[in-house]
Design an enzyme around this catalytic site. Structure first.
Site, mmCIF file in Angstrom:
data_model
loop_
_atom_site.group_PDB
_atom_site.id
_atom_site.type_symbol
_atom_site.label_atom_id
_atom_site.label_comp_id
_atom_site.label_asym_id
_atom_site.label_seq_id
_atom_site.Cartn_x
_atom_site.Cartn_y
_atom_site.Cartn_z
ATOM 1 N N HIS A 26 0.849 -1.174 0.000
ATOM 2 C CA HIS A 26 0.000 0.000 0.000
ATOM 3 C C HIS A 26 0.889 1.230 0.000
ATOM 4 O O HIS A 26 1.954 1.226 0.610
ATOM 5 C CB HIS A 26 -0.900 -0.021 1.245
ATOM 6 C CG HIS A 26 -1.894 1.083 1.269
ATOM 7 N ND1 HIS A 26 -2.922 1.173 0.366
ATOM 8 C CD2 HIS A 26 -2.013 2.150 2.093
ATOM 9 C CE1 HIS A 26 -3.641 2.250 0.644
ATOM 10 N NE2 HIS A 26 -3.101 2.858 1.687
ATOM 11 N N ALA A 27 0.493 2.261 -0.683
ATOM 12 C CA ALA A 27 1.149 3.564 -0.737
ATOM 13 C C ALA A 27 2.662 3.471 -0.976
ATOM 14 O O ALA A 27 3.095 3.169 -2.073
ATOM 15 C CB ALA A 27 0.817 4.375 0.497
#
Length: 88
Positions: free
Chosen positions: A15-16
């Site tokens: 994620h991210a």
């Protein structure tokens, strides 16, 4: 086709920031790479597709390419996936 497996080390999963680091490494390699989790595949050069897989900490993914000469590229990408970038 060649492939490698990797265990996601990032505590937040792909994620991210960890996904961005992975996608940038794929882009820099110049190799077409696919990442697969639980039978779902994504274009590893697309941050949206990579994040949509929902790979969590400890999940095992497969990365693959049709370029049989890209073993070193996949080895490098395994290292990226198996690094907890949030702990750096």
């Amino acid at each position: 086709m060649i492939s490698r497996t990797a265990t996601i080390a990032a505590t937040v999963g792909l994620h991210a920031r960890p996904a961005s680091i992975f996608v940038n490494a794929v882009d820099e390699s110049g190799t077409d790479v696919t990442i697969t989790l639980d039978g779902e595949s994504a274009d590893a050069s697309s941050i949206l597709e990579v994040m949509s897989l929902g790979a969590a900490h400890g999940d095992t993914v497969t990365i693959s390419t049709d370029d049989d000469a890209a073993g070193d590229v996949l080895d490098n990408l395994v290292t990226v996936l198996q690094t907890d970038w949030d702990a750096e």
